[in-house]
Design an enzyme around this catalytic site. Structure first.
Site, mmCIF file in Angstrom:
data_model
loop_
_atom_site.group_PDB
_atom_site.id
_atom_site.type_symbol
_atom_site.label_atom_id
_atom_site.label_comp_id
_atom_site.label_asym_id
_atom_site.label_seq_id
_atom_site.Cartn_x
_atom_site.Cartn_y
_atom_site.Cartn_z
ATOM 1 N N GLU A 422 -33.538 -32.152 29.015
ATOM 2 C CA GLU A 422 -34.651 -31.818 28.118
ATOM 3 C C GLU A 422 -34.668 -32.532 26.780
ATOM 4 O O GLU A 422 -35.386 -32.128 25.866
ATOM 5 C CB GLU A 422 -34.723 -30.293 27.901
HETATM 6 C C1 BMA Z 1 -33.900 -24.547 30.270
HETATM 7 C C2 BMA Z 1 -32.469 -24.954 30.419
HETATM 8 C C3 BMA Z 1 -31.538 -24.256 29.503
HETATM 9 C C4 BMA Z 1 -31.941 -22.853 29.222
HETATM 10 C C5 BMA Z 1 -33.048 -22.392 30.110
HETATM 11 C C6 BMA Z 1 -33.528 -21.026 29.814
HETATM 12 O O1 BMA Z 1 -34.602 -25.288 29.384
HETATM 13 O O2 BMA Z 1 -32.337 -26.337 30.393
HETATM 14 O O3 BMA Z 1 -31.373 -24.972 28.322
HETATM 15 O O4 BMA Z 1 -30.866 -22.025 29.307
HETATM 16 O O5 BMA Z 1 -34.105 -23.252 29.985
HETATM 17 O O6 BMA Z 1 -34.150 -20.925 28.582
#
Ligand code: BMA
Length: 816
Positions: A422
């Site tokens: 991300e």
């Molecule tokens: C996503 C993941 C984590 C996170 C999850 C829940 O973006 O990549 O970083 O724990 O969401 O929010």
């Protein structure tokens, strides 16, 4: 000759001379816990009480008698597979190195520094928290991930240990992987590369070994390849005094190919290499799988495809996102790894995404993924923040990447190297318009669009590289786009959209979407006393790391279910809710595999690193939540599913098999007491690797206001009367269904299975044995009136008869 330095060490706070026993591999928290110096950080709110441990410097030490054989070698190296993180190493009082990257494998030449008799090694670890805190103002471009201790990107240390929206803030220190002395004479094998060239009926296996020479002796590289059926091939290469690379080739006729779970066998070959005269220095052994792999990205009607092709067969990826199985990863046992990976295979998964906020996993993890046919989407360890970029960091990251690529690349399970989690999304969208974001983007590109793709191309020619997850296909352009690349979709959950919102999105490869639940009562008991069994108690909120997490669970629960009558029922309904949410998404994306429109669905998240309310389907300790049982059903290779809107229901059959499927689809609209209002049946033929829209059933003539609250649609896929897949849907939210009290008859059949038959329809039937963690072949399933469901007991050393007397059966009707 190798002398392990694993085992019993001692540890003390720096300068205190207060030594307690320590375990290597291990870490300071588990050492203090074993010595009774800290309470269990996982219980209650102890996490906060032990925060001082990470704000303290620690020193590990041990003595050892050098092996005679080791001393006889020409060269001796100290090999450290993992030092977490800011380490100063002293050998017999002399400082030999300082390290600052938890993910590297270090090797130091200590020839002449090991003595006959007693030697002393000491490794001091500076506090990671004090270090990053002191760096906070160093670089205004750095952004720490939310929920983490500020400054964490300044250290190459597992991001999740600093705290995450499912993880405690427990950054630890210690010798977290093996440490040893290794002696060599003449030469050592530095690195082994294996390349496969696949023909129609044969595979050429090329093996190249880089040799580090300590003398100009003539060397012989011997290689043995052993097939899964025991067949042995032997080859060797003579290395002239001036060569530092050896090569051997094998030709394997009629190879036994390696396949992902659900597509065929996981055949494995064993490659052993030795170097003579190598002074007995350790040889190298690798386990190989013969297979081809391709990430296919072709322009098409929807944009550009994104799917994996193994041995020429397009694979629909089914699985979840893996996080480290413990916040203290050095204590994960073989049994825990095996249980987790076998649970993935058991739930019909074929891929895990090793998310970039954790660790490059242990060898045991990749070995098990090879054995169970679980493809690995492997990220480099960068997540959600923005990291400092300077020549030292770039060099450290380069070496970290080389170390880990070389360690992992030969595994047949390895499907992809991905730069980060991300962060492209971050520099393009989250931080757009903030000061200096252009510069942040420029630095971002240096690591993920320049450095890492180059290292991957040089070190692993067989595995594709993908800059970030999510990513589309052009640097810094719309990383979350739906027409190309992979996608993360969070409008359901973080965005409070209803489950049906999944059906409006057609990502090419869904690598993240998720929904939270509470852990089971068995797990709650491990950290909370009965007086804290309330979702908003301080202790329950300490084990929920997303501020709005419990409120979101309640929000969705109120939309879909009646408010549960007590806390255990709250736990149960939260799990059913989660299973339903993810089922909506996963079934939708599976229904859309035709034309490769969507070719993967990995939910967030597979497992937990401590006992917590989270998105996982497996709890800390391995317990299967309702979602994991649901995953086993919605990831089944043959799936019947339904997409309803008002009174029209589209019935689909999805076939992930490599051959066409012929069978029948049945549906019946029935009252909860079993009275059939309408029914239908279709013979279906579903080509290999495709989805079939079987029928659009119009039920409007049968559903008025009242019957909507009293009826469900039951649909099943059968072959020769065997039920392969089954689903149930209602035309009002479950909270408005007029569920009757039911009587469930329980028997044991001749194959020792529990057979359950209900007089009236029961939804989300849960089987449990209080006080025992029993794993069943199915659980949290719908039980339509009058039908029988057979369930076997899958916990080792238990059978149905042992537990029958203690079995508790409940369903949604019992929750309010
Ligand atoms: C996503 C993941 C984590 C996170 C999850 C829940 O973006 O990549 O970083 O724990 O969401 O929010």
């Amino acid at each position: 000759m190798v002398q392990s330095l694993d085992g019993a060490w001692q540890v003390s706070q720096t300068g205190k001379d207060d030594w307690i026993p320590a375990a290597v591999p291990g870490c300071i928290h588990t050492d203090l816990l074993t010595a009774g110096r800290i309470p269990d950080p996982f219980f209650g709110d102890n996490e906060y009480a032990v925060a001082w441990v990470a704000q303290t410097d620690w020193v590990y030490r041990r003595t050892f008698m050098a092996d005679e054989g080791l001393l006889a070698e020409e060269r001796i190296f100290l090999e450290c597979d993992g030092l977490d993180t800011l380490a100063t190493i002293r050998l017999n009082g002399e400082e030999i190195a300082r390290t600052d990257n938890m993910f590297r494998r270090y090797r130091f030449d200590v020839t002449g520094k090991i003595y006959q008799g007693e030697n002393r090694i000491e490794i001091e670890f500076a506090s990671p928290v004090n270090y990053v805190t002191s760096k906070l103002d160093d670089d205004p471009l750095v952004i720490s991930p939310s929920h983490s201790i500020p400054g964490s990107p300044y250290l190459r240390k597992a991001p999740y240990q600093w705290g995450w929206d499912w993880g405690p803030k427990l950054p630890t220190s210690g010798i977290w992987r093996s440490i040893r002395l290794a002696g060599y004479s003449a030469a050592r094998i530095e690195d082994v590369r294996v390349t496969q060239v696949h023909g129609r009926t044969r595979v050429e296996v090329h093996v190249e070994a880089d040799i580090e020479r300590f003398s100009d002796a003539e060397l012989v590289l011997k290689a043995t390849l052993t097939g899964p059926d025991g067949m042995v091939w032997e080859e060797q290469d003579h290395l002239e005094p001036d060569t530092t690379c050896g090569a051997v080739d094998f030709l394997v006729e009629d190879p036994a190919l390696w396949w992902p779970n659900g597509y065929g066998e996981q055949s494995l070959y064993r490659l052993e290499l030795t170097l003579t005269p190598g002074g007995g220095g350790p040889g190298r052994g690798l386990r190989l799988g013969l297979r081809t792999l391709e990430l296919r990205q072709d322009p098409d009607d929807f944009g550009k495809s994104f799917y994996f092709v193994i041995n020429g067969v397009p694979i629909f990826a089914k699985g979840a996102n893996w996080i480290p199985a413990d916040v203290f990863p050095s204590r994960i046992t073989d049994e825990q790894y095996r249980d987790l990976i076998s649970s993935a295979a058991n739930a019909n998964m074929n891929m895990l995404r090793v998310w970039g906020g954790g660790i490059y996993e242990d060898e045991r993890f990749y070995d098990l993924c090879d054995e169970f046919g679980i493809l690995v989407w492997q990220e480099f360890m960068f997540s959600c923040g923005h990291y400092p970029v300077n020549p030292d960091v770039l060099e450290s990251v380069r070496l970290e990447a080389i170390d880990n690529i070389r360690r992992i690349r030969h595994h047949p399970c390895l499907a992809l190297w991905c730069g980060n989690n991300e962060m492209e999304w971050g520099v393009v969208n989250w931080w757009a318009g903030t000061e200096n974001n252009d510069e942040r983007q420029r630095r971002y590109k240096m690591i993920f669009h320049e450095l890492l793709p180059k290292v991957v191309a040089a070190e692993d020619r067989a595995t594709p590289y993908w800059p970030s997850s999510p990513y589309s296909s052009e640097p810094l352009v719309n990383p979350t786009g739906e027409n190309e690349g992979d996608g993360h979709y969070w409008d359901v959950w973080h965005g409070r959209q209803p489950f049906t919102a999944y059906r409006r999105h057609y990502f090419r490869f869904m690598s993240e979407f998720g929904f939270e639940s509470l852990p089971s009562m068995e797990t709650v008991r491990t950290f909370a006393e009965p007086e804290d069994w309330n979702m908003t108690s301080r202790i329950m909120e300490s084990h929920q790391k997303l501020e709005v997490g419990n409120a979101l669970i309640l929000h969705y629960m109120a939309s879909n279910f009646r408010i549960p009558k007590d806390f255990p029922m709250m736990v149960y309904v939260s799990q059913v809710l989660q299973a339903e949410a993810i089922r909506y998404g996963a079934e939708h994306w599976r229904r859309n595999r035709n034309g490769n429109r969507c070719m993967g669905t990995l939910y967030w998240q597979f497992n937990d690193c401590w006992p917590v309310a989270s998105w996982s389907s497996l709890e800390y300790g391995g317990h299967w939540k309702a979602l994991h049982y649901a995953a086993k059903r919605f990831f089944a290779p043959l799936l019947v599913s339904a997409e309803e809107s008002e009174c029209i229901v589209k019935l689909h059959v999805t076939n992930d098999l490599m051959e066409a499927f012929g069978g029948d689809v049945h549906w019946s609209l029935e009252k909860l007491d079993g009275e059939v209002l309408a029914q239908g049946q279709y013979a279906v033929n579903v080509p290999a690797g495709s989805d079939l829209l079987v029928s659009e059933v119009d039920l409007s003539g049968h559903l008025d206001e009242q019957t909507r609250r009293e009826a469900v649609l039951v649909y099943s896929l059968l072959q020769d009367d065997e039920r392969l897949s089954q689903g149930m849907l209602s035309f009002v939210p479950s909270k408005h269904l007029e569920l009757p009290e039911v009587m469930v008859r329980v028997d044991i059949d001749e194959l020792d299975r529990i057979s359950l038959t209900s007089d009236k329809t029961a939804r989300f039937v849960m089987l449990e044995v209080p006080g025992m963690d029993v794993r069943f072949s199915d659980n949290f399933f719908d039980l339509p009136a009058g039908r029988t469901i057979l369930v076997s007991v899958e916990s080792p050393e238990l059978d149905a008869r042992d537990i029958l007397g203690k079995l508790r059966i409940m369903s949604l009707r019992d929750s309010y």
